[in-house]
Design a protein around this motif. Structure first.
Motif, PDB file in Angstrom:
ATOM      1  N   ARG A  12       0.827  -1.197   0.000  1.00 40.38           N
ATOM      2  CA  ARG A  12       0.000   0.000   0.000  1.00 40.38           C
ATOM      3  C   ARG A  12       0.862   1.247   0.000  1.00 40.38           C
ATOM      4  O   ARG A  12       0.521   2.241  -0.592  1.00 40.38           O
ATOM      5  CB  ARG A  12      -0.887   0.018   1.234  1.00 40.38           C
ATOM      6  CG  ARG A  12      -2.135  -0.779   1.010  1.00 40.38           C
ATOM      7  CD  ARG A  12      -3.102  -0.485   2.102  1.00 40.38           C
ATOM      8  NE  ARG A  12      -3.276  -1.665   2.929  1.00 40.38           N
ATOM      9  CZ  ARG A  12      -2.854  -1.764   4.143  1.00 40.38           C
ATOM     10  NH1 ARG A  12      -2.218  -0.764   4.700  1.00 40.38           N
ATOM     11  NH2 ARG A  12      -3.051  -2.850   4.828  1.00 40.38           N
ATOM     12  N   GLY A  36       1.554   3.016  -2.914  1.00 38.23           N
ATOM     13  CA  GLY A  36       0.499   3.808  -3.548  1.00 38.23           C
ATOM     14  C   GLY A  36      -0.085   3.056  -4.717  1.00 38.23           C
ATOM     15  O   GLY A  36       0.253   1.898  -4.966  1.00 38.23           O
ATOM     16  N   ARG A  37      -0.934   3.723  -5.421  1.00 33.00           N
ATOM     17  CA  ARG A  37      -1.594   3.090  -6.552  1.00 33.00           C
ATOM     18  C   ARG A  37      -0.571   2.825  -7.654  1.00 33.00           C
ATOM     19  O   ARG A  37       0.272   3.665  -7.944  1.00 33.00           O
ATOM     20  CB  ARG A  37      -2.670   4.040  -7.046  1.00 33.00           C
ATOM     21  CG  ARG A  37      -3.610   3.377  -7.984  1.00 33.00           C
ATOM     22  CD  ARG A  37      -4.873   4.188  -8.050  1.00 33.00           C
ATOM     23  NE  ARG A  37      -5.534   4.213  -6.748  1.00 33.00           N
ATOM     24  CZ  ARG A  37      -6.697   4.816  -6.574  1.00 33.00           C
ATOM     25  NH1 ARG A  37      -7.281   5.440  -7.547  1.00 33.00           N
ATOM     26  NH2 ARG A  37      -7.256   4.797  -5.402  1.00 33.00           N
ATOM     27  N   ARG A  38      -0.666   1.652  -8.253  1.00 29.08           N
ATOM     28  CA  ARG A  38       0.254   1.366  -9.335  1.00 29.08           C
ATOM     29  C   ARG A  38      -0.027   2.325 -10.480  1.00 29.08           C
ATOM     30  O   ARG A  38      -1.181   2.573 -10.812  1.00 29.08           O
ATOM     31  CB  ARG A  38       0.074  -0.074  -9.822  1.00 29.08           C
ATOM     32  CG  ARG A  38       0.415  -1.093  -8.754  1.00 29.08           C
ATOM     33  CD  ARG A  38       0.275  -2.497  -9.302  1.00 29.08           C
ATOM     34  NE  ARG A  38      -0.968  -2.703 -10.003  1.00 29.08           N
ATOM     35  CZ  ARG A  38      -1.061  -2.945 -11.300  1.00 29.08           C
ATOM     36  NH1 ARG A  38       0.012  -3.013 -12.035  1.00 29.08           N
ATOM     37  NH2 ARG A  38      -2.236  -3.125 -11.866  1.00 29.08           N
ATOM     38  N   ALA A  80      -2.453   1.135 -13.064  1.00 30.95           N
ATOM     39  CA  ALA A  80      -3.849   0.932 -12.714  1.00 30.95           C
ATOM     40  C   ALA A  80      -4.731   2.061 -13.213  1.00 30.95           C
ATOM     41  O   ALA A  80      -5.834   1.846 -13.688  1.00 30.95           O
ATOM     42  CB  ALA A  80      -3.980   0.800 -11.201  1.00 30.95           C
ATOM     43  N   ARG A 117      -7.877   1.692 -15.841  1.00 32.54           N
ATOM     44  CA  ARG A 117      -9.230   2.051 -15.453  1.00 32.54           C
ATOM     45  C   ARG A 117      -9.818   3.084 -16.393  1.00 32.54           C
ATOM     46  O   ARG A 117     -10.985   3.021 -16.744  1.00 32.54           O
ATOM     47  CB  ARG A 117      -9.241   2.589 -14.026  1.00 32.54           C
ATOM     48  CG  ARG A 117      -8.985   1.462 -13.085  1.00 32.54           C
ATOM     49  CD  ARG A 117      -9.144   1.817 -11.644  1.00 32.54           C
ATOM     50  NE  ARG A 117      -9.141   0.555 -10.924  1.00 32.54           N
ATOM     51  CZ  ARG A 117     -10.251  -0.134 -10.726  1.00 32.54           C
ATOM     52  NH1 ARG A 117     -11.407   0.336 -11.091  1.00 32.54           N
ATOM     53  NH2 ARG A 117     -10.187  -1.289 -10.101  1.00 32.54           N
ATOM     54  N   THR A 128      -4.454  10.129   5.844  1.00 31.96           N
ATOM     55  CA  THR A 128      -5.003   8.874   5.360  1.00 31.96           C
ATOM     56  C   THR A 128      -3.876   7.846   5.204  1.00 31.96           C
ATOM     57  O   THR A 128      -4.051   6.683   5.521  1.00 31.96           O
ATOM     58  CB  THR A 128      -5.753   9.051   4.028  1.00 31.96           C
ATOM     59  OG1 THR A 128      -4.943   9.830   3.156  1.00 31.96           O
ATOM     60  CG2 THR A 128      -7.058   9.778   4.244  1.00 31.96           C
ATOM     61  N   ALA A 167      -3.138   6.613   8.600  1.00 32.55           N
ATOM     62  CA  ALA A 167      -4.093   5.622   9.095  1.00 32.55           C
ATOM     63  C   ALA A 167      -3.685   4.245   8.617  1.00 32.55           C
ATOM     64  O   ALA A 167      -3.757   3.262   9.348  1.00 32.55           O
ATOM     65  CB  ALA A 167      -5.500   5.959   8.615  1.00 32.55           C
ATOM     66  N   VAL A 168      -3.216   4.194   7.391  1.00 30.05           N
ATOM     67  CA  VAL A 168      -2.805   2.914   6.833  1.00 30.05           C
ATOM     68  C   VAL A 168      -1.558   2.396   7.560  1.00 30.05           C
ATOM     69  O   VAL A 168      -1.509   1.257   8.006  1.00 30.05           O
ATOM     70  CB  VAL A 168      -2.544   3.050   5.317  1.00 30.05           C
ATOM     71  CG1 VAL A 168      -1.980   1.772   4.763  1.00 30.05           C
ATOM     72  CG2 VAL A 168      -3.836   3.404   4.604  1.00 30.05           C
ATOM     73  N   PHE A 222     -14.651   2.433  -4.984  1.00 30.57           N
ATOM     74  CA  PHE A 222     -13.468   2.129  -5.781  1.00 30.57           C
ATOM     75  C   PHE A 222     -13.799   1.360  -7.066  1.00 30.57           C
ATOM     76  O   PHE A 222     -13.305   1.698  -8.139  1.00 30.57           O
ATOM     77  CB  PHE A 222     -12.452   1.351  -4.951  1.00 30.57           C
ATOM     78  CG  PHE A 222     -11.133   1.219  -5.627  1.00 30.57           C
ATOM     79  CD1 PHE A 222     -10.195   2.230  -5.537  1.00 30.57           C
ATOM     80  CD2 PHE A 222     -10.827   0.099  -6.393  1.00 30.57           C
ATOM     81  CE1 PHE A 222      -8.980   2.137  -6.180  1.00 30.57           C
ATOM     82  CE2 PHE A 222      -9.615  -0.008  -7.034  1.00 30.57           C
ATOM     83  CZ  PHE A 222      -8.685   1.010  -6.926  1.00 30.57           C
ATOM     84  N   VAL A 255     -10.732   4.068   4.469  1.00 32.13           N
ATOM     85  CA  VAL A 255      -9.462   4.541   3.919  1.00 32.13           C
ATOM     86  C   VAL A 255      -8.496   3.379   3.706  1.00 32.13           C
ATOM     87  O   VAL A 255      -7.836   3.269   2.666  1.00 32.13           O
ATOM     88  CB  VAL A 255      -8.862   5.604   4.858  1.00 32.13           C
ATOM     89  CG1 VAL A 255      -7.392   5.794   4.585  1.00 32.13           C
ATOM     90  CG2 VAL A 255      -9.611   6.905   4.684  1.00 32.13           C
ATOM     91  N   ILE A 256      -8.448   2.483   4.669  1.00 30.31           N
ATOM     92  CA  ILE A 256      -7.523   1.364   4.538  1.00 30.31           C
ATOM     93  C   ILE A 256      -7.952   0.415   3.418  1.00 30.31           C
ATOM     94  O   ILE A 256      -7.135  -0.048   2.623  1.00 30.31           O
ATOM     95  CB  ILE A 256      -7.392   0.635   5.890  1.00 30.31           C
ATOM     96  CG1 ILE A 256      -6.621   1.556   6.834  1.00 30.31           C
ATOM     97  CG2 ILE A 256      -6.681  -0.703   5.736  1.00 30.31           C
ATOM     98  CD1 ILE A 256      -6.392   1.025   8.176  1.00 30.31           C
ATOM     99  N   MET A 278      -9.779   1.183   0.786  1.00 33.89           N
ATOM    100  CA  MET A 278      -9.596   1.788  -0.539  1.00 33.89           C
ATOM    101  C   MET A 278      -8.127   1.762  -0.953  1.00 33.89           C
ATOM    102  O   MET A 278      -7.802   1.538  -2.119  1.00 33.89           O
ATOM    103  CB  MET A 278     -10.148   3.207  -0.569  1.00 33.89           C
ATOM    104  CG  MET A 278     -11.660   3.196  -0.728  1.00 33.89           C
ATOM    105  SD  MET A 278     -12.363   4.841  -0.878  1.00 33.89           S
ATOM    106  CE  MET A 278     -12.016   5.199  -2.602  1.00 33.89           C
ATOM    107  N   ALA A 279      -7.236   1.986   0.018  1.00 33.18           N
ATOM    108  CA  ALA A 279      -5.815   1.888  -0.301  1.00 33.18           C
ATOM    109  C   ALA A 279      -5.474   0.465  -0.717  1.00 33.18           C
ATOM    110  O   ALA A 279      -4.696   0.243  -1.644  1.00 33.18           O
ATOM    111  CB  ALA A 279      -4.981   2.304   0.912  1.00 33.18           C
ATOM    112  N   ALA A 306      -6.510  -0.551  -4.316  1.00 38.29           N
ATOM    113  CA  ALA A 306      -5.644  -0.052  -5.381  1.00 38.29           C
ATOM    114  C   ALA A 306      -4.569  -1.080  -5.723  1.00 38.29           C
ATOM    115  O   ALA A 306      -3.972  -1.037  -6.787  1.00 38.29           O
ATOM    116  CB  ALA A 306      -4.999   1.256  -4.948  1.00 38.29           C
TER     117      ALA A 306
END
Lengths: 309, 299
Positions: free
Chosen positions: A17, A20-22, A25, A29, A300, A303-304, B97, B181-182, B184-185, B188
């Motif tokens: 995570r 981040g987003r690949r 991706a 999309r 955010t 949080a992760v 998502f 939030v977790i 959705m991350a 991805a």
């Protein structure tokens, strides 16, 4: 959190995570997007989710519209009606009555100090554990993580007693010290895992150039991990800002209280005047919303990462 | 590992960097932790010398109905802080998502996510006064209910049978954004090809949710459930701000119960025993959770 067995779930869960987003991706999309852009169902789903979100935000809205009403307006038209007047009396009265300037100052002072001190302790610990790779590194990390699961209630009375014994009870300093150490358990864990993957060539090069351990830390390690340190400081600041239990117990006198505690112990005193309670709510909400807008991405992401807390 | 091997002497040189942290940890965590356990074997009001009473406090604990009801309430808090928000967050995250984002773009989905996340950044004390203002007998909610013709709406936080559901509602509201939030991350990270393949096979959104999203999100679900369950067992702030454990002991929880023994009843020994029991439960639960997870991963 004691996610420490061979599994190390936070690592498996958090590592992909953090990347981040690949990049791929997004384009994938976008390609499929054209396929999706028809039908009425999507509008129904959108409406449904937007309404759900508005329900979630409704308490914020209520606090905002009622904080600026006059008492007369409130009693005549009820809490749901939009304000027919713009009146800051409730907010001003509340601000003056609890000396909110002073409470905000205390919160900023305490949270800011914890952000700096907590990050500094985390960095020193992580330097020894992640780069120094001293013996018993694993055992120390496990201990730290277990420590974060201990309920605060199991520490609070001795802390309260010790603080009184050394004459630090009811000082902002004692809250700063305790919060810094407690946050540094998480910070150490996070930074140690970042530093254990620090490129060894860089360290080696610095050592060959004759840099000592302290110089390596200051001039090599810190500049490289500065972004991570900034994230950590932001998280510590906001966690401390929001903390309720420790300042509630340690800061009894009005002059030392934080905004959080001042607001949390209001209840009852103000229930008779609905607009001043709304004003208090609004004044508590505003700093949080400001932090949120400034640090949204950090929060955010935090949080992760903080899921290991 | 990645760092160049260090000699014994070189490693030793790093020890001094641990000194501030170790000292702090000893004073703030270790010593108080041991003291708390020691105090739990005494009768003490907080002043004077504690009297050693052996296991008396624990014996009392076992027969104390208030203690057991506080723990039973923890189960409701786990429902409200862990189970319901995790389930809702998973559905919402997938909705945002997998469904909205491809159709309306990432801006829409991240704006919605931000809205759901906002309660998470609110200090617990502030969330508490916002809600107690809404839920008080003459508050906003009852104002609305009276307008739509409900003449005698309940005292949400003051009525024994309504207090727990009301507190639970507030907690779901507060917790929802965390899981969202977790998740959705995490989503991805799922390869979009999984979804595309399933879609080409004619799988509906619900089928994809069940057979692609949920299995792929297992590590995230685990972490969220673990952290929120522990938070639920330790919950203090919302209880303090909303109900102070009341009315009666309708919303009392172990952490609040130990707090009130420390600072209300001045039964410090007994409060320490409650806090120690809570610690044991939290740590045991953490270990069990992790065992389950490692089994699931091994299989």
């Amino acid at each position: 959190m004691a996610l420490t067995t061979k599994v190390a779930p936070p690592a498996t869960a958090a590592r992909p995570r953090r990347r981040g987003r690949r990049p791929g991706a997004a384009t994938d999309r976008a390609g499929s997007a054209s396929r999706h852009r028809r039908g009425i169902t999507r509008w129904i789903v959108l409406t449904l989710l937007v309404v759900t979100m508005l329900v979630t935000l409704f308490p914020f809205f209520m606090a905002a519209i009622n904080a600026i009403k006059t008492v007369g307006d409130y009693t005549a038209h009820g809490p749901l009606a939009l304000p027919r007047s713009f009146d800051l009396t409730a907010i001003k009265d509340f601000w003056r009555n609890v000396d909110y300037t002073n409470k905000l100052f205390n919160s900023i002072l305490i949270s800011g100090s914890v952000a700096v001190l907590g990050t500094a302790i985390s960095l020193l610990n992580a330097y020894a554990l992640g780069i120094g790779r001293i013996k018993a590194r694993k055992a120390l990390l496990v201990t730290l993580l277990l420590a974060t699961t201990i309920p605060q209630e199991a520490l609070i009375y001795p802390l309260y007693y010790l603080a009184k014994a050394v004459d630090l009870y009811d000082t902002r300093l004692v809250v700063i010290i305790i919060s810094s150490v407690m946050s540094s358990a998480f910070g150490t864990y996070l930074l140690a895992s970042v530093l254990s993957t620090f490129p060894p060539e860089i360290l080696e090069a610095a050592r060959i150039d004759g840099a000592g351990r302290w110089q390596v830390l200051r001039h090599v390690v810190v500049p490289v991990i500065r972004p991570t340190l900034a994230v950590l400081m932001t998280l510590f600041f906001i966690w401390t800002w929001n903390d309720f239990f420790l300042p509630l117990i340690m800061l009894v006198s009005n002059d030392n209280q934080t905004a959080s505690v001042a607001l949390g112990s209001l209840q009852g005193q103000y229930t008779s005047s609905p607009t001043s309670l709304a004003a208090a709510s609004l004044l508590g909400i505003l700093p949080a919303v400001v932090f949120f807008l400034i640090f949204q991405r950090t929060l955010t992401r935090g949080a992760v990462a903080g899921a290991v807390r | 590992m990645s760092t160049a091997p260090l000699s014994h002497a070189a490693r030793k040189g790093y020890l001094r960097y641990l000194a501030p942290g170790a000292l702090g940890f000893a004073v703030v965590v270790l010593v108080p932790f041991v003291m708390n356990i020691a105090i739990s074997f005494t009768a003490w009001s907080g002043i004077g010398t504690p009297t050693f009473t052996g296991l008396d406090n624990y014996q009392r604990l076992i027969h104390d109905e208030m203690f057991w009801s506080a723990f039973a309430h923890s189960i409701w808090f786990i429902v409200a802080m862990a189970i319901v928000p995790t389930a809702l967050a998973l559905v919402l995250a997938a909705g945002l998502f997998d469904y909205l984002e491809p159709r309306f773009g990432p801006r829409v989905s991240s704006a919605l996510r931000a809205g759901f996340y906002l309660p998470q950044v609110l200090p617990v004390a502030v969330a508490g006064i916002v809600w107690s203002w809404i839920l008080t007998p003459y508050g906003a909610l009852n104002g609305v209910l009276q307008k739509v013709g409900i003449a005698d709406p309940p005292n949400w936080l003051g009525d024994t049978s309504w207090a727990m559901p009301s507190v639970m509602l507030v907690l779901v509201w507060m917790q929802l954004g965390y899981g969202l939030v977790i998740f959705m991350a995490g989503m991805a990270r799922i390869d979009p090809q999984f979804h595309e393949a399933a879609e080409l096979d004619g799988a509906s959104w619900l089928t994809r949710f069940r057979h692609v999203t949920v299995p792929q999100m297992r590590p995230e679900i685990f972490v969220v459930l673990l952290t929120t369950t522990i938070a639920a067992l330790k919950v203090f702030g919302p209880v303090f701000v909303l109900t102070k454990g009341g009315p009666g002991d309708a919303t009392n929880v172990p952490s609040y119960y130990s707090y009130s023994n420390f600072f209300g009843n001045l039964q410090v020994g007994y409060g320490s025993a409650i806090a120690t029991a809570l610690t044991v439960v939290v740590i045991a639960l953490t270990v069990v959770f992790i065992k389950i997870q490692s089994k699931a991963e091994g299989a």
